[in-house]
Design an enzyme around this catalytic site. Structure first.
Site, PDB file in Angstrom:
ATOM      1  CB  SER A  44     -39.590  60.563  15.645  1.00  0.00           C
ATOM      2  OG  SER A  44     -40.268  60.258  14.519  1.00  0.00           O
ATOM      3  CG  HIS A  83     -40.603  63.463  10.994  1.00  0.00           C
ATOM      4  ND1 HIS A  83     -38.519  63.388  11.685  1.00  0.00           N
ATOM      5  CD2 HIS A  83     -40.689  63.142  12.461  1.00  0.00           C
ATOM      6  CE1 HIS A  83     -38.290  62.254  12.263  1.00  0.00           C
ATOM      7  NE2 HIS A  83     -39.097  61.654  12.438  1.00  0.00           N
ATOM      8  CG  ASP A 129     -36.376  65.232  10.140  1.00  0.00           C
ATOM      9  OD1 ASP A 129     -36.549  65.543  11.688  1.00  0.00           O
ATOM     10  OD2 ASP A 129     -37.216  65.093   9.771  1.00  0.00           O
TER      11      ASP A 129
END
Lengths: 187, 175
Positions: A44, A83, A129
């Site tokens: 990701s 992330h 997210d």
């Protein structure tokens, strides 16, 4: 073979395990992160990080910035996520005072504890997210959820751990090789 | 004593280890009593540091790994520091106190210290240092081929003979 020799031998083996554990804990203390080295498990964050990259974390900054890549934990989910921070808000808590000055309508602010709230997104994901967070959770808390900020990485080196956890045959092959080497090794 | 074990004659380390491990038996037959101070110090330091690591591991599993918990933080800090200090002590002890000492013992209040080594993995010669009482350190070497049979068993009598000969020689020099 007397008891002392056996104890010394046992101690030598135990010391290998203990040293590794204590080194890990020492690193955790220095970085301020409970898990200072992590392996990227998903794609990701491509093209920044690939599966199998090893990341080094630092968690001693009071705040993280927009654009920083962070590792965070979601309550009741075991796997940490890597992330990028998209948005941040600093929340200054109001002090509950009964006697508010009549002239000033402004709320009185406590100078100390400021919470930082974050929204994250994977570079390679189409959306942020929010769906990944726990049920009802709309933000990450800097202090409670962030494991650390990514400070450096080694590409691909962590792929071994992915192979061990995800591929049963690899695991058994590795265990077999280890067994074989101890059998063939001269004392 | 039980039967001797068979040793790989092509491994210098294995030959040295077998001789080292037989030292207490050999010296017991020469009426020496072994002193365990050196090895017990190492055991105490080592076991203490393993206990610290084990304790921290148990605490982490039981109460969680949350560095924001100040008690846990300082426990960890203390534990990790103590662990590495103890390991440093173990290292210094091995370097400056233990060195190559393999046996410390007493015979009628006379202290005997025996250190052993081999030059490298390809020289099958057993280098032994003897010190009795306040004598200077005496060095002697013997080829492993004189100490082991062709099929890889230690010749205990030759070994004891070698040690006895040297101890008597050194004892004469000591006051």
């Amino acid at each position: 073979m007397n008891l002392r020799q056996q104890l010394i031998q046992g101690l030598n083996i135990a010391m290998v395990v203990c040293s590794a554990f204590m080194f890990w804990k020492g690193l955790a203390l220095v970085t301020g992160s409970s898990s200072p080295i992590v392996v990227v498990l998903s794609g990701s964050m491509e093209p920044a990080f690939q599966r199998g990259d090893i990341l080094f974390l630092w968690n001693r900054n009071q705040y993280v910035d927009v654009g920083d890549i962070v590792v965070y934990n979601i309550k009741e989910k075991e796997i940490p996520i890597v992330h990028r921070v998209m948005r941040e808000h600093k929340v200054i808590p109001e002090v509950k005072t009964k006697k508010r000055s009549a002239r000033s309508k402004k709320p009185v602010h406590e100078p100390g504890k400021v919470r930082q709230l974050l929204l994250t997104k994977g570079d390679n994901n189409p959306t942020d997210d929010l769906p990944l967070y726990a049920y009802g959770q709309t933000y990450l808390d800097r202090e409670d959820d962030i494991v650390g900020k990514v400070m450096g990485y080694i590409p691909k080196l962590g792929y071994v751990t992915i192979l061990i956890t995800e591929n049963v045959y690899f695991k058994y092959a590795l265990l077999g090789l280890l067994g074989l080497s101890t059998l063939l090794q001269k004392e | 004593m039980g039967e001797r074990k068979k040793v790989n004659l092509s491994s210098v380390v294995a030959l040295r280890t077998e001789c080292d491990e037989t030292l207490p038996q050999a010296l017991a037959s020469l009426k020496y009593t072994e002193s365990f101070t050196v090895v017990d110090t190492r055991l105490a330091l080592g076991l203490l540091s393993v206990a610290i690591a084990g304790g921290l591991y148990y605490y982490e599993k039981k109460f969680g790994d949350d560095l924001k918990d100040l008690f846990y933080y300082y426990l960890l800090l203390g534990g990790v520091t103590t662990f590495f200090v103890l390991n440093g002590l173990l290292y210094l002890h091995a370097q400056y106190v233990q060195k190559n000492t393999k046996y410390v013992g007493y015979n009628k209040d006379k202290k005997v210290v025996i250190g052993t080594s081999t030059k490298n993995a390809t020289t099958p010669v057993y280098d032994v240092e003897f010190k009795v009482g306040d004598s200077p350190v005496a060095k002697d070497s013997i080829s492993f081929s004189e100490l082991f049979t062709e099929d890889g068993y230690l010749k205990l009598d030759s070994y004891i003979g070698f040690i006895k000969k040297n101890l008597e020689k050194v004892s004469k020099k000591s006051t």
